[in-house]
Design a protein around this motif. Structure first.
Motif, PDB file in Angstrom:
ATOM      1  N   TYR A 204       5.333   3.606  -1.492  1.00 14.27           N
ATOM      2  CA  TYR A 204       6.598   2.930  -1.771  1.00 14.27           C
ATOM      3  C   TYR A 204       6.503   2.217  -3.124  1.00 14.27           C
ATOM      4  N   PRO A 205       7.658   1.982  -3.779  1.00 13.29           N
ATOM      5  CA  PRO A 205       7.640   1.293  -5.078  1.00 13.29           C
ATOM      6  C   PRO A 205       7.468  -0.202  -4.884  1.00 13.29           C
ATOM      7  N   PHE A 206       6.418  -0.759  -5.484  1.00 14.33           N
ATOM      8  CA  PHE A 206       6.195  -2.200  -5.388  1.00 14.33           C
ATOM      9  C   PHE A 206       6.939  -2.946  -6.491  1.00 14.33           C
ATOM     10  N   GLU A 207       6.868  -2.400  -7.695  1.00 11.95           N
ATOM     11  CA  GLU A 207       7.452  -3.104  -8.847  1.00 11.95           C
ATOM     12  C   GLU A 207       7.553  -2.118 -10.005  1.00 11.95           C
ATOM     13  N   LYS A 208       8.406  -2.436 -10.983  1.00 14.77           N
ATOM     14  CA  LYS A 208       8.448  -1.697 -12.240  1.00 14.77           C
ATOM     15  C   LYS A 208       8.129  -2.683 -13.360  1.00 14.77           C
ATOM     16  N   ALA A 209       7.341  -2.248 -14.327  1.00 19.57           N
ATOM     17  CA  ALA A 209       6.996  -3.115 -15.454  1.00 19.57           C
ATOM     18  C   ALA A 209       7.204  -2.334 -16.740  1.00 19.57           C
ATOM     19  N   ARG A 210       7.536  -3.049 -17.801  1.00 20.11           N
ATOM     20  CA  ARG A 210       7.764  -2.381 -19.082  1.00 20.11           C
ATOM     21  C   ARG A 210       6.434  -2.226 -19.812  1.00 20.11           C
ATOM     22  N   ALA A 215       2.267  -4.080 -16.429  1.00 18.98           N
ATOM     23  CA  ALA A 215       1.996  -3.591 -15.078  1.00 18.98           C
ATOM     24  C   ALA A 215       0.659  -4.132 -14.572  1.00 18.98           C
ATOM     25  N   ILE A 216      -0.341  -4.106 -15.439  1.00 16.60           N
ATOM     26  CA  ILE A 216      -1.654  -4.644 -15.064  1.00 16.60           C
ATOM     27  C   ILE A 216      -1.548  -6.136 -14.760  1.00 16.60           C
ATOM     28  N   ASP A 217      -0.829  -6.863 -15.621  1.00 17.47           N
ATOM     29  CA  ASP A 217      -0.657  -8.305 -15.402  1.00 17.47           C
ATOM     30  C   ASP A 217       0.009  -8.578 -14.053  1.00 17.47           C
ATOM     31  N   LYS A 218       1.011  -7.778 -13.718  1.00 15.12           N
ATOM     32  CA  LYS A 218       1.728  -7.975 -12.460  1.00 15.12           C
ATOM     33  C   LYS A 218       0.816  -7.723 -11.261  1.00 15.12           C
ATOM     34  N   ILE A 219      -0.002  -6.698 -11.338  1.00 11.38           N
ATOM     35  CA  ILE A 219      -0.937  -6.396 -10.246  1.00 11.38           C
ATOM     36  C   ILE A 219      -1.918  -7.550 -10.071  1.00 11.38           C
ATOM     37  N   VAL A 220      -2.486  -8.023 -11.179  1.00 14.69           N
ATOM     38  CA  VAL A 220      -3.479  -9.096 -11.105  1.00 14.69           C
ATOM     39  C   VAL A 220      -2.848 -10.376 -10.569  1.00 14.69           C
ATOM     40  N   GLU A 221      -1.647 -10.697 -11.046  1.00 17.10           N
ATOM     41  CA  GLU A 221      -0.948 -11.904 -10.559  1.00 17.10           C
ATOM     42  C   GLU A 221      -0.691 -11.810  -9.044  1.00 17.10           C
TER      43      GLU A 221
END
Length: 288
Positions: A204-210, A215-221
């Motif tokens: 499933y889609p968790f998030e979209k990042a530009r 995207a890496i920052d969002k995963i780590v956060e």
């Protein structure tokens, strides 16, 4: 005395050296480039060789799971080679992504009169299976009993996180494994999709990042919010993207209370469905 034996399949993407060290038996799935060109995942086709062949292939390869007979044969071999009572925990790829779990379940019912086999639907893929398998295999080597192993599996299935980035959704779409991420098709435009696996084991889609960096920052956060200062073990798997994998791993190690790390390659079967360039990270709480 009862011995606990851990079985998994090649989609767990466990490094061969680690599987050998922890006495994990791995049953291979198959990758089919044509009717006449079939390979056993991880045995007859390494990740490196697979991605080279994928680049040259005229059509998308397909994958197939072991048959119930393959599992039955394996369970009987483990039973015959054991000098003590043996309980088998057979932990496999999400039943939403493959028939592997169902094949193992059928086989377990065929041998239940003499062999105690517990078949587990991991509801996960790649090393997010492997990180769980490796954890409980260590317990088995240390002499943990059946209940302790099952209790730990229950904890890990609840508390292990997995997020992954793909270069393109093309492979997931063509192979019919895209699940609830179908809505992302045609809407990315320079966006980097962050995907995960639901509690049911579906993509499933968790998030979209530009872009990749965000995207890496969002995963780590997200992982920081989930685990805070809790001691954790980290796994990272990649499909011919070692540099990106290293970047992700270093970011996570710096910001989480990291106890151990394993970096591995995404093998041929999972690679068929996610494609080259994919990077997946999985985090699980360290056993106290």
């Amino acid at each position: 005395m009862t011995r606990v034996k851990i079985v998994t399949d090649s989609t767990a993407d466990i490094p061969n050296s680690l599987a050998e060290e922890l006495d994990i038996t791995v049953i291979p799935l198959k990758v089919n480039f044509s009717a006449d060109e079939t390979y056993l995942d991880g045995i007859e086709l390494s990740p490196t060789a697979f991605y080279e062949k994928l680049q040259q292939a005229n059509q998308m390869p397909t994958t197939s799971q072991p048959s119930p007979y393959d599992f039955e044969k394996l369970y009987n071999e483990i039973y015959d080679e054991s000098e003590e009572d043996t309980v088998i925990f057979s932990i496999h790829l999400s039943s939403k992504l493959s028939g592997t779990y169902q094949a193992a379940t059928i086989a377990a019912s065929e041998v239940e009169d003499k062999i105690n086999v517990h078949v587990i639907d991991s509801k996960r893929a790649s090393y997010s299976i492997g990180i769980i398998v490796a954890d409980v295999a260590k317990l088995a080597i240390e002499g943990a009993d059946q209940k302790a192993i099952q209790d730990r599996i229950d904890v890990l299935l609840n508390e292990t996180s997995v997020y992954f980035m793909v270069e393109t959704l093309e492979y997931l779409q063509k192979n019919g494994r895209i699940g609830k991420a179908q809505a992302l098709i045609g809407s990315l435009l320079k966006m980097k999709p962050i995907l995960s696996l639901s509690k049911e084991g579906e993509v499933y889609p968790f998030e979209k990042a530009r872009g990749r960096k965000k995207a890496i920052d969002k995963i780590v956060e997200t992982l920081q919010e989930t685990y805070k200062d809790q001691p954790v073990d980290i796994g990272l798997s990649h499909a011919v993207a070692p540099e990106v994998g290293d970047t992700v791993l270093e970011e996570i190690k710096a910001r989480l209370n990291t106890q151990s790390t394993v970096k591995t390659e995404i093998g041929a079967v999972i690679g068929t469905h996610v494609g080259p360039g994919t990077v997946a990270v999985m985090v699980t709480p360290t056993k106290a």
